[in-house]
Scaffold this motif. Structure first.
Motif, PDB file in Angstrom:
ATOM      1  N   ALA A 540       0.858  -1.180   0.000  1.00  0.00           N
ATOM      2  CA  ALA A 540       0.000   0.000   0.000  1.00  0.00           C
ATOM      3  C   ALA A 540       0.891   1.226   0.000  1.00  0.00           C
ATOM      4  O   ALA A 540       2.055   1.177   0.419  1.00  0.00           O
ATOM      5  CB  ALA A 540      -0.929   0.019   1.212  1.00  0.00           C
ATOM      6  N   GLY A 541       0.333   2.348  -0.469  1.00  0.00           N
ATOM      7  CA  GLY A 541       1.096   3.581  -0.481  1.00  0.00           C
ATOM      8  C   GLY A 541       0.210   4.790  -0.260  1.00  0.00           C
ATOM      9  O   GLY A 541      -0.988   4.763  -0.561  1.00  0.00           O
ATOM     10  N   VAL A 542       0.812   5.845   0.290  1.00  0.00           N
ATOM     11  CA  VAL A 542       0.118   7.116   0.493  1.00  0.00           C
ATOM     12  C   VAL A 542       1.038   8.228   0.006  1.00  0.00           C
ATOM     13  O   VAL A 542       2.194   8.311   0.412  1.00  0.00           O
ATOM     14  CB  VAL A 542      -0.247   7.344   1.975  1.00  0.00           C
ATOM     15  CG1 VAL A 542      -0.921   8.696   2.151  1.00  0.00           C
ATOM     16  CG2 VAL A 542      -1.155   6.223   2.476  1.00  0.00           C
ATOM     17  N   SER A 543       0.504   9.070  -0.871  1.00  0.00           N
ATOM     18  CA  SER A 543       1.270  10.176  -1.435  1.00  0.00           C
ATOM     19  C   SER A 543       0.634  11.493  -1.021  1.00  0.00           C
ATOM     20  O   SER A 543      -0.540  11.737  -1.307  1.00  0.00           O
ATOM     21  CB  SER A 543       1.301  10.065  -2.968  1.00  0.00           C
ATOM     22  OG  SER A 543       1.783  11.259  -3.543  1.00  0.00           O
ATOM     23  N   TYR A 544       1.395  12.340  -0.332  1.00  0.00           N
ATOM     24  CA  TYR A 544       0.954  13.674   0.051  1.00  0.00           C
ATOM     25  C   TYR A 544       1.558  14.677  -0.935  1.00  0.00           C
ATOM     26  O   TYR A 544       2.719  15.054  -0.825  1.00  0.00           O
ATOM     27  CB  TYR A 544       1.412  14.007   1.464  1.00  0.00           C
ATOM     28  CG  TYR A 544       0.596  13.379   2.565  1.00  0.00           C
ATOM     29  CD1 TYR A 544      -0.372  14.114   3.242  1.00  0.00           C
ATOM     30  CD2 TYR A 544       0.779  12.056   2.941  1.00  0.00           C
ATOM     31  CE1 TYR A 544      -1.127  13.557   4.256  1.00  0.00           C
ATOM     32  CE2 TYR A 544       0.033  11.474   3.954  1.00  0.00           C
ATOM     33  CZ  TYR A 544      -0.916  12.234   4.608  1.00  0.00           C
ATOM     34  OH  TYR A 544      -1.666  11.658   5.620  1.00  0.00           O
ATOM     35  N   GLY A 545       0.767  15.083  -1.920  1.00  0.00           N
ATOM     36  CA  GLY A 545       1.274  16.028  -2.909  1.00  0.00           C
ATOM     37  C   GLY A 545       2.492  15.496  -3.628  1.00  0.00           C
ATOM     38  O   GLY A 545       3.415  16.251  -3.948  1.00  0.00           O
ATOM     39  N   LEU A 597      -4.111   9.236  -2.352  1.00  0.00           N
ATOM     40  CA  LEU A 597      -3.474  10.472  -2.777  1.00  0.00           C
ATOM     41  C   LEU A 597      -4.094  11.643  -2.029  1.00  0.00           C
ATOM     42  O   LEU A 597      -5.308  11.829  -2.073  1.00  0.00           O
ATOM     43  CB  LEU A 597      -3.635  10.672  -4.279  1.00  0.00           C
ATOM     44  CG  LEU A 597      -2.956   9.587  -5.128  1.00  0.00           C
ATOM     45  CD1 LEU A 597      -3.922   9.042  -6.151  1.00  0.00           C
ATOM     46  CD2 LEU A 597      -1.711  10.127  -5.803  1.00  0.00           C
ATOM     47  N   VAL A 598      -3.257  12.417  -1.323  1.00  0.00           N
ATOM     48  CA  VAL A 598      -3.706  13.587  -0.568  1.00  0.00           C
ATOM     49  C   VAL A 598      -3.033  14.806  -1.195  1.00  0.00           C
ATOM     50  O   VAL A 598      -1.821  14.797  -1.429  1.00  0.00           O
ATOM     51  CB  VAL A 598      -3.336  13.467   0.916  1.00  0.00           C
ATOM     52  CG1 VAL A 598      -3.908  14.627   1.707  1.00  0.00           C
ATOM     53  CG2 VAL A 598      -3.826  12.134   1.490  1.00  0.00           C
ATOM     54  N   GLN A 599      -3.819  15.850  -1.463  1.00  0.00           N
ATOM     55  CA  GLN A 599      -3.280  16.948  -2.247  1.00  0.00           C
ATOM     56  C   GLN A 599      -3.846  18.289  -1.819  1.00  0.00           C
ATOM     57  O   GLN A 599      -5.060  18.440  -1.656  1.00  0.00           O
ATOM     58  CB  GLN A 599      -3.627  16.731  -3.730  1.00  0.00           C
ATOM     59  CG  GLN A 599      -3.147  17.823  -4.662  1.00  0.00           C
ATOM     60  CD  GLN A 599      -1.646  17.796  -4.877  1.00  0.00           C
ATOM     61  OE1 GLN A 599      -1.071  16.734  -5.114  1.00  0.00           O
ATOM     62  NE2 GLN A 599      -0.997  18.942  -4.795  1.00  0.00           N
ATOM     63  N   GLY A 600      -2.960  19.274  -1.611  1.00  0.00           N
ATOM     64  CA  GLY A 600      -3.394  20.656  -1.472  1.00  0.00           C
ATOM     65  C   GLY A 600      -3.699  21.207  -2.846  1.00  0.00           C
ATOM     66  O   GLY A 600      -2.854  21.158  -3.751  1.00  0.00           O
TER      67      GLY A 600
END
Length: 686
Positions: A540-545, A597-600
């Motif tokens: 699993a992976g999580v990408s912040y911006g 995916l978390v993104q400003g």
């Protein structure tokens, strides 16, 4: 905070287990020493007293210090104000008052990352406002006054008493093309353009005046260099009218990353340079030669992503107080410049920054491996805590202490990291099981993981996760060669280090090889995405911006980093094929694991289109994925409420992927293509 067991439902399958097995590094015992008193529950499902809101809403952070009229003024971001920044004043007797409320939100966007956003003179403060980037004067019994024109940004300001002026680094965004850098003087009393002292360079930083106001030093650098590659130190004399004379380059012909120039009380110029691979402090003689005052295989500086770093200050004309890091540990030393005698003042800190000279002593910001952080004062042969910001506090039995590791990686190289085992006095994992691992990746990529206590790490370890905070090749803190070992290899060497680090922990039996997750922000997000696309290790992976397409970044990023990729990857478009080969967006055939995916949505460094492109592609492909966007937020998700929501979404994501029910109540996270996870979710049904 919630009760340790608040909101958790324990299945009938949970039972107490004698002689339970725990991963190496876990405490393995309840507070009373009786292992049997703990509840056996799946890793990740443990109830923690540290909620997502506690991590950010109850956490304040001191950004910088400044000596002002016998007191210490400091910028502090306040969790209860959504991470907005105000200015406080610390008196010598320990009293603290609010000078500028957090609602004003002090902050500059010079170089996009800001730093050094305020200047104190007497009872007045001069500050940049984050929302409009104007430079304001706050003076007693007078309304606030904007001194600078729209379209300009100011930072790194110093007082220049002659003519009641301030010297500032300016970025002018009013014209076409790249913003123009200059060093300007601003009148303290009247709005206006100001007068230009220095121009004609891509970047300017760190102006510093001698105490008699006769000498001015500053730094410049040019594309494609970054400030941690090569900078130039300049020195000039200021005449009675405030005009620069006899400007010349110090160390002409000698290349290195110079930073933090500072005059001693007697007018001698000092600077930190990495001529010998390590950022050491040099004294500059009248003939221009340099003397390393304390040769050490240690770092007396950090990369200048932000302006206003201070690693050393003068306690007296012949005595220097300096902070440095060695093998990840932070130290504070008193250096007697005439004799060379060195006294160690503090060795129990994980981070020491903002070392400044006050009128009565030297002050600094210190952080430890435990929940202790604040402003400290050097007293004799020790230090004294003068002010502590509001922090989420965990009882000692909940705190996971980092274990520094060095591991072999690809090409017979070495990488570093800090391993945190899961710790919770009320829970233990099932017999013969190992915890899931979160591999954390700092951004930059020229930044570093730190030993300093982090509530966001303890959020995971107190729930039953293990964490590996990686210092991959290219990280700072290990010398110039290690810092530049990523050049030409970004998207390859950092990915290898993340993969090898996870395998190292699996091989030692510390973590579950079937429950490996990777997370990162910005450049760390690229490493996370690439690890999933090019290796079959993480589940699993999580990408912040995170960056998914290097080509888009090369075309769209801001001035400060517009040539950075020439170092990290290669010149564009000449190396176009290499950019394509290392961009995970173009290699989704290998990305088959769940991704959050978390993104400003106001991110100027990594455009939101990068995350949206990879989200849409994975959704079409049938990979379980979710996109969480935050309006009005940029790089780093500075707003407290957005950080809190993102952390809760991440916990929910891992619960769905790894098949456990997180303790407490969480907002729902809807995964696209969630059907692929049904067999995993079934594992948690009673």
């Amino acid at each position: 905070m919630t009760h340790p067991f608040g909101g958790i439902t324990l299945s009938l399958t949970f039972f107490l287990l004698l002689n339970a097995c725990s991963p190496e590094g876990e405490s393995g015992r309840a507070p009373n020493g009786n292992q049997d008193a703990r509840i056996v529950a799946p890793y990740g499902s443990w109830a923690s007293p540290l909620g997502a809101a506690d991590v950010y809403e109850q956490s304040d952070n001191i950004a910088e210090l400044q000596s002002v009229g016998g007191a210490i003024c400091f910028a502090e971001s306040e969790g209860t104000s959504g991470g907005r920044v105000g200015i406080k004043r610390l008196e010598p007797d320990g009293r603290v008052s609010q000078s500028i409320p957090a609602a004003f939100n002090v902050g500059t966007k010079v170089h996009e990352y800001g730093g050094a956003a305020f200047l104190g003179i007497g009872q007045s403060l001069f500050v940049s406002k984050k929302e409009d980037q104007l430079f304001y004067r706050f003076a007693p019994n007078q309304p606030e006054l904007a001194l600078t024109p729209n379209g300009t940004r100011h930072a790194d300001c110093i007082s220049y008493p002659k003519g009641s002026r301030i010297i500032c680094v300016r970025e002018d965004h009013r014209g076409a093309g790249e913003a123009k850098a200059s060093l300007v003087t601003i009148n303290l009393n009247f709005p206006g353009e100001g007068d230009t002292l220095v121009s004609g360079h891509d970047f300017i930083a760190a102006p510093t005046l001698s105490q008699d106001n006769s000498q001015l030093a500053w730094l410049t650098w040019e594309h494609p260099d970054m400030p941690w590659d090569n900078t130039v130190l300049w020195l000039g004399q200021l005449d009675r009218k405030g005009q620069l004379q006899n400007v010349h380059q110090v160390f002409k012909g000698k290349r290195g990353a110079l930073t933090q120039p500072l005059f001693s009380p007697d007018g001698t110029l000092y600077v930190v340079a990495d001529f010998n691979n390590w950022w050491n402090i040099y004294r500059i003689a009248a003939d221009g030669t340099a003397e390393n005052i304390l040769p050490r295989k240690a770092e007396f500086a950090v990369p200048d992503w932000r302006l206003g770093h201070h690693n050393y200050a003068f306690e007296s004309p012949g005595v220097l107080i300096a902070s440095f890091t060695r093998q990840g540990e932070a130290f504070l030393a008193r250096i007697h410049l005439d004799t060379g005698v060195v006294e160690q003042l503090a060795a129990d800190f994980a981070e020491i920054s903002q070392v400044i000279s006050g009128e009565d002593a030297v002050y600094f910001v210190g952080a430890k491996t435990t929940p202790e952080r604040g402003i400290y004062k050097v007293t004799g042969r020790g230090v004294e805590l003068m002010y502590a910001p509001q922090l989420p506090r965990l009882k000692p039995e909940y705190v996971s202490k980092a274990r520094a590791i060095t591991f072999a990686t690809a090409g017979n190289k070495s990488a570093y990291g800090y391993f945190y085992a899961p710790v919770n006095p009320h829970f233990i994992g099932p017999h013969d099981s190992r915890p899931p691992l979160l591999v954390m990746l700092h951004g930059g990529p020229t930044a570093k993981a730190s030993l300093a206590y982090r509530s966001d790490i303890q959020f995971w370890t107190s729930r039953g996760f293990a964490v590996l905070d990686v210092n991959y090749r290219g990280s700072s803190g290990f010398g110039r060669k290690f810092r530049q070992s990523l050049y030409g290899l970004w998207g390859k060497a950092d990915v290898e280090d993340a993969v090898y680090g996870a395998r190292y922990l699996v091989d030692r039996g510390w973590v579950d090889g079937d429950k490996l997750a990777i997370r990162g922000s910005s450049a760390g997000g690229l490493t996370a995405l690439s690890s999933l696309a090019f290796y079959d290790v993480f589940k699993a992976g999580v990408s912040y911006g995170g960056i998914s397409d290097m080509t888009v970044l090369a075309k769209e990023t801001h001035k400060f980093e517009s040539h950075y990729l020439e170092k990290l990857v290669g010149p564009y478009p000449e190396a176009k094929d290499l950019y394509h080969a290392r961009s995970p967006l173009h290699h989704l055939q290998g990305l088959n694991e769940p991704l959050l995916l978390v993104q400003g949505l106001d991110d100027k460094v990594v455009p939101p289109s990068q995350s949206m492109s990879i989200f849409n592609a994975l959704k079409r492909k049938g990979v379980p994925t979710a996109f969480v966007g935050f309006e009005g937020d940029g790089t780093g998700f500075w707003r407290t409420e957005d950080r809190t929501s993102a952390l809760e979404a991440e916990l929910s994501f891992y619960g769905q992927v790894f098949g456990f029910r997180p303790a407490g109540e969480l907002p729902g996270l809807q995964l696209e293509n969630a059907g692929a996870l049904k067999h995993k979710l079934a594992a948690v049904e009673p």
